[in-house]
Each structure stands twice: as structure tokens, then as C-alpha cells.
Enzyme design. Sequence first.
Site, short mmCIF file in Angstrom:
data_model
loop_
_atom_site.label_atom_id
_atom_site.label_comp_id
_atom_site.label_asym_id
_atom_site.label_seq_id
_atom_site.Cartn_x
_atom_site.Cartn_y
_atom_site.Cartn_z
N CYS A 2 8.48 -2.51 -4.76
CA CYS A 2 9.70 -1.73 -4.19
C CYS A 2 9.13 -0.33 -3.58
O CYS A 2 8.24 0.23 -4.14
CB CYS A 2 10.68 -1.62 -5.20
SG CYS A 2 11.32 -2.88 -6.11
N ARG A 27 4.07 -2.53 1.68
CA ARG A 27 4.25 -3.03 0.19
C ARG A 27 4.68 -4.24 -0.25
O ARG A 27 4.28 -4.90 -1.27
CB ARG A 27 4.77 -1.74 -0.62
CG ARG A 27 4.13 -0.24 -0.44
CD ARG A 27 4.96 0.76 -0.84
NE ARG A 27 5.36 0.52 -2.10
CZ ARG A 27 4.86 1.53 -3.11
NH1 ARG A 27 3.92 2.29 -2.88
NH2 ARG A 27 5.31 1.34 -4.42
N TRP A 74 11.61 -5.49 -4.07
CA TRP A 74 10.81 -6.69 -4.22
C TRP A 74 11.34 -7.19 -5.53
O TRP A 74 11.42 -6.73 -6.59
CB TRP A 74 9.33 -6.41 -4.34
CG TRP A 74 8.33 -7.24 -4.53
CD1 TRP A 74 7.87 -8.14 -3.41
CD2 TRP A 74 7.81 -8.04 -5.58
NE1 TRP A 74 7.00 -9.00 -3.77
CE2 TRP A 74 6.93 -9.09 -5.27
CE3 TRP A 74 7.86 -7.87 -7.02
CZ2 TRP A 74 6.28 -9.96 -6.06
CZ3 TRP A 74 7.11 -8.71 -7.88
CH2 TRP A 74 6.37 -9.88 -7.43
N ASN A 100 12.75 1.76 -8.73
CA ASN A 100 11.59 0.95 -8.61
C ASN A 100 11.06 0.94 -10.14
O ASN A 100 11.11 1.67 -10.91
CB ASN A 100 10.18 1.89 -7.88
CG ASN A 100 10.59 1.66 -6.60
OD1 ASN A 100 11.28 1.18 -6.19
ND2 ASN A 100 9.39 2.34 -5.92
N GLY A 101 10.40 -0.14 -10.55
CA GLY A 101 10.05 -0.60 -12.13
C GLY A 101 11.05 -1.46 -12.88
O GLY A 101 11.90 -2.13 -12.03
N GLU A 487 -13.62 -14.19 -3.90
CA GLU A 487 -12.88 -13.27 -3.00
C GLU A 487 -12.61 -13.97 -1.59
O GLU A 487 -11.28 -13.84 -1.23
CB GLU A 487 -13.59 -11.93 -2.54
CG GLU A 487 -13.08 -11.02 -1.98
CD GLU A 487 -11.65 -10.35 -2.04
OE1 GLU A 487 -10.99 -10.70 -3.02
OE2 GLU A 487 -11.19 -9.51 -1.08
N LYS A 491 -8.80 -14.57 -0.38
CA LYS A 491 -8.25 -14.10 1.09
C LYS A 491 -7.47 -15.22 1.78
O LYS A 491 -6.55 -15.05 2.31
CB LYS A 491 -9.41 -13.65 1.77
CG LYS A 491 -9.72 -12.30 1.55
CD LYS A 491 -9.29 -10.93 1.79
CE LYS A 491 -8.21 -10.75 0.66
NZ LYS A 491 -8.57 -9.85 -0.55
N GLU A 494 -3.84 -16.24 -0.28
CA GLU A 494 -2.77 -15.36 0.02
C GLU A 494 -2.22 -15.11 1.32
O GLU A 494 -1.26 -14.85 1.32
CB GLU A 494 -3.23 -13.85 -0.70
CG GLU A 494 -4.16 -12.95 0.20
CD GLU A 494 -4.56 -11.69 -0.78
OE1 GLU A 494 -3.85 -11.45 -1.55
OE2 GLU A 494 -5.78 -11.40 -0.68
N HIS A 510 -19.20 -29.77 -12.80
CA HIS A 510 -18.56 -29.95 -14.03
C HIS A 510 -17.00 -30.04 -13.56
O HIS A 510 -16.03 -29.78 -14.53
CB HIS A 510 -18.72 -28.54 -14.86
CG HIS A 510 -19.95 -28.60 -15.07
ND1 HIS A 510 -20.72 -29.27 -15.95
CD2 HIS A 510 -20.97 -27.76 -14.61
CE1 HIS A 510 -22.16 -29.29 -16.03
NE2 HIS A 510 -22.24 -27.95 -15.49
N LYS A 609 1.75 -5.08 -2.07
CA LYS A 609 0.54 -4.33 -1.97
C LYS A 609 0.19 -3.52 -3.17
O LYS A 609 -1.01 -3.42 -3.61
CB LYS A 609 0.73 -3.29 -0.57
CG LYS A 609 -0.59 -2.59 -0.40
CD LYS A 609 -1.79 -3.30 0.07
CE LYS A 609 -3.01 -2.71 -0.03
NZ LYS A 609 -4.00 -3.47 0.35
C1 F6R Z 1 -5.86 -9.29 -2.86
C2 F6R Z 1 -5.20 -7.87 -3.34
C3 F6R Z 1 -4.77 -8.00 -4.72
C4 F6R Z 1 -5.14 -6.67 -5.50
C5 F6R Z 1 -4.58 -6.49 -6.85
C6 F6R Z 1 -5.08 -5.14 -7.43
O1 F6R Z 1 -5.92 -9.19 -1.54
O2 F6R Z 1 -4.92 -7.18 -2.68
O3 F6R Z 1 -5.34 -8.98 -5.60
O4 F6R Z 1 -6.61 -6.62 -5.25
O5 F6R Z 1 -3.20 -6.51 -6.85
O6 F6R Z 1 -4.62 -4.10 -6.84
P1 F6R Z 1 -5.40 -2.59 -6.83
O7 F6R Z 1 -6.74 -2.82 -6.52
O8 F6R Z 1 -4.42 -1.69 -6.12
O9 F6R Z 1 -5.20 -2.30 -8.43
#
Ligand code: F6R
Length: 614
Positions: A2, A27, A74, A100-101, A487, A491, A494, A510, A609
Site C-alpha cells: 500500500c 510498490r 494491496w 497502510n499496515g 536467484e 527472477k 516472479e 536426490h 516492492k
Molecule cells: C525479489 C524481491 C523480493 C525481495 C524481498 C525482500 O526480486 O524483490 O524477494 O528481495 O521482498 O525485500 P527487501 O530486500 O526490501 O527486504
Amino acid sequence: MCGIVGYIGSKNAYPILIKGLQRLEYRGYDSSGVALYQHDKINVFKKKGKVSELENFCTEEETYTNVGIAHTRWATHGEPNDINAHPHQSMNGTFTIIHNGIIENYEKLKNDLAAKGFTFYGQTDSEVLANLIEYMYNEGEHVNAELAVRMALSRVVGAYGLVVMCKNEPEQLIAARKSSPLAIGIGDGEYYLASDATPMIEYTKSVVYLNDKDVAIITKNSFTLKTVDNDAAITPEVQQLELSVGELEKNGYDHFMLKEIFEQPKTITDTLRGRIDPATKEVFLGGLTEVMPRILDAQRVVIIACGTSWHAALIGEYLIEEYAQIPVEVEYASEYRYRKPIIRENDVVIAISQSGETADTLAAIGLAKEKGALVLGICNVVGSSVARETHAGIYTHAGVEIGVASTKAFTAQVTVLTLIALHLARKHQTINNERYFSIIDDLMCIPGKVESILLKHLAIKTIAEKYSEASNALYLGRGYLFPVALEGALKLKEISYIHAEGYAAGEMKHGPIALIDSNLPVVVVAAKDRYYEKVVSNIQEVKARKGNIIAVITEGDNALRNMVADIMEIPACDEVVTPLLAVIPLQLFAYYVALARGCDVDQPRNLAKSVTVE
Ligand code: F6R
């Protein structure tokens, strides 16, 4: 997640609010809305979907005002629809809020309010809060809006970034924060409010970040800061923003994610800047100087993070254990905060977070601090909660990251962790000169080598298009490249919604080997390092089962080039810094697959985000 925007002053608030919401779109959100004070009334307009849909919805409406609030939601409680979108109004319309929250005790509060005759139109916890404020306002004899807000918040369990308008005190905004960020921008006879600095950057550089339980009472000419529990005014700490508007634009790229991938030669340089003495090549970490004696005494390092930051943490574990020879444990913050971990006073806990606002990471920091550990932060957003809640730390200086899929923040985090490991190794004398200087030299060459990988982006695009119809993918790597495989898989999943799993290549037998057939793309991170021969054996095992292999290989590795279906090359470098190179083709691969599938790269479905709620 949010987003909050607010304005009070002499300008037309509506375009400021809409532009602010657009700045917060990165976000992640599912609906948006505005509340405008007009002709003695507070008018609310809200809509499911993008901010552009809200704008269209308001086209025929009068929108001029000098006081307004706006929100991107959100969904947590209640499905994403027009009704559950914010702003929310109390039953009699006395209060209008954006929040928010999560209000954790909202059900109890809702039942209590319902028993007193309150009715609710939606399913959100935020609507309950609006009504609780109204109840407090009507209960006491001399309760003004500010006091009603503070009284209500003292009954609330949970997190809030909150802005409140009261129809009886309309030329005032009341803002409050607990575990959900809120910043107030100070203009000339005007104030801006936002959940991060991006909506206000073109209007002011002076901001006050609210602390937990702060309550701000704002009119166009005054700003008073109090706390939820105390009526006495406190002095706000004004900070200067370093952000520039240019950083918030795509600058010719089709997506923020692509821009951020291409920024990495610069951002890694920025992360390294001033941290390696050009003459002696010693690492200098100014943010840790004061606490260094405690760090050097540590019996154990625990790294807590989520998502991509957790993958960076795994690389940090390998680096610190190998070179500084200190035991390291890496924990998901969401597990650590609840699983009653053993935390000793001579532990050093490192929290890694791009946003610095991840709720689980913040809770884990709180727990570690409570138990007496020294808690350090590695974070990107200056002035964020992680930066403020930790005892000391290091900023990654990657600049604003807007693409929901983290790219440049990851390489910046890994760069910082490499510097920490080398610095500790030097202090503990667990690394010899030759090895130390060789790693430092290779680290300093990384930006140029990343540049050379980026030049080959079109070749990666062609490979990505070939595999864009896949339904599943497996990513394999060993050693320092195992977290890179994780990673790469994250990527892809997501932003393209292809199911992808990252695995330690040695684990393949395994279980995951059962998945391999001619339909499964297998991405193997197979740069030349100490595990190379073993990874080649894994490749043979995949080939024997007709899997399609896309390998990240070291330039000039003709043996692998001839063995696999497709290759993405990276320049040779020390294996310790190879993750910083090997992840780049995987970021580009995920980007181009998502593009070929027509996905919304910068705002993938369901993702946010900054994950400010559990
Ligand atoms: C993946 C991504 C998320 C963040 C995770 C932690 O591309 O962006 O997995 O890495 O939500 O976020 P931060 O680093 O902001 O604590």
C-alpha cells in the site's frame, strides 16, 4: 505494498495526489482512491485497478482542492474491489482515513463497535479503525480529532502508516506511524505526506520521517509532532533527501527492471566507492568503525533477510566462513522471528534489506536487539526503518530500485558482503596477502566485466524467446553459484510466472532429476571454478535424460559450448566474485522471457516492492 500520499497547502492537491500515486505504483497495488476536501465536504473517489482507472473515473468530477489524501491498496483483509479500496470513512462520515499496515485486533474491535451500533460497508481492518476513531471522538466531552486519533491508536494492536481527515476540522491532516513508514515533506506554506519519499521529490528535499508511535498534526502553516501516548510536542528531525527526479524516470528504457539491470556497472562502482583505499587496497567500512571491536569479538554471525536479499545472504555466508573463518547462519526473517532462536550477546546479526521496510526483517531485528546481540544493517534506502533500527550498518548505494524484481540491489548487497568478509579476514589474519589482493583486484574489475555481459543482451534475448513457452524450469549451481541459481529461478518465476526451482546441483539426484525430460529447460550456472568438473558431470546427467540445457559459462569454454543447447557467457574472474557476473545473464534471461510472454515486468501480479506486512 500500500502507498500513501497527502497534501495540504495552497496548490491544487489533486494532480499532486495522482502523480504521487503513480510514483508509488512500483510498490504493487490492486486499487486506488482519493479523498478531497471540497465545499465543506470530504469527497471520496476510489476504484479497483490501476491509478489510470481512478483518473478516468474522476474525469467528469470536480477535483480542485487544497487538502487531500490518496492511497494505493494491496489487499490483505477483503478482496480487491471498489468498496474495500481506501480512503475509508467512518459510519457517519466524520473521519476519512488512508491506512497502510494491518490492525491485528480488528475483529475484536469490530465486534465491540458493532455492539455499540456501528455498521460496516466492507471487509477491511482499516474501516474498523476509521470507526474506532469516530467512536472515541463522540465518547468524550472535549475530544478533538487529534485526541480521538491518539486514543484510538492506543487501543490498536498492529501496524499503521495512517493519515486522517476530520470533516469538522477539515483544514488539518493527522498522520501517525507504527511499523509502517511515513514521511512528511516540508514546503513553503505546504506539506506533503507519503509512505516513501518518491511522491514528494519534485516539490521538496526537506523531510521528516516519523518514528514509531509518532503522531503529526499538520495544517498548511504548522506541523506539530507528538506521540500516541504523550500530549507534549516533540522536535521533529528534518533530513535532506538525496534522491533526484531523474532516478524515478525510465530514461529511455522500456522498463525500470531493464534500466536497473543496465545500471549495474555504475551501481557496483557506487557501492565500492570510498570503501577500498586506492593506495593500500585496504577495505574501509566507515559505518562499522565504532562497533568493529564487537564485530571482531563475535563468535557467530547470523544473517537475516527475505527473498533476493536472503540469496545475497547465502553468498555472504560462504564468503565470511571461508575467508574470515567465523561461523555464519543464514535465516529467513519470517522464520527467525517466531522460532525461538538462540541469540547470544556476542552474536552479530546482520539484517539485509533493499527497502529497509520489510516487516519480517524488522521484527527479527527487534528480537535480536532484545536479546542483546549487535545488529547491523545492509540496506539500500537511506533513512529507512532498518537503517534506523540497527546499531550500525552499511548503505548499498544502489540508488532507487523501482522494478519489483530486485536486480541492482542484489549485486550491491553481494558487493558489500564481499567487502565485509575481506575486511574481517584481514583483521583476523585469516587470509594471506596474495589471496586478499587478488580478490580485491578482481572485485574492482567487476563493473567493467558486467558492462561486457550487458553488451551481449540481444543474444540472451534470442535464447529467452526460444524458451518463453516453457511451463517449468530448473536452475542448478554449486558453491558460490548455488545462491545465484536460486536467484535466477526467483527472477524467472516472479516476473514471467513460469514455475522455476533453484537447486544445489549436487542435490539434483536426490529428487529433481525426476523432473527432467525434453520439455524441461535446465539452466546451469557452470562458470570455471573449483566445482566446475562436478557441475559438468551434472550437465551430463541432465543431457542423458534429454533435458534442454542453457548454461552460464566462462568465455572461451568451448567444451561446454559444444555440450549444451544454449550458452550465456561471462568473463573469467575469481570464483569468489563470480556471482556478481553470473547473475546478470539470468536477470536478462528472466526479463526477456517475461517480455516475450507479455507480462507486466515492473509490476508483476500479486507482488509488492516493499513487503511492509507479514
Ligand atoms: C525479489 C524481491 C523480493 C525481495 C524481498 C525482500 O526480486 O524483490 O524477494 O528481495 O521482498 O525485500 P527487501 O530486500 O526490501 O527486504
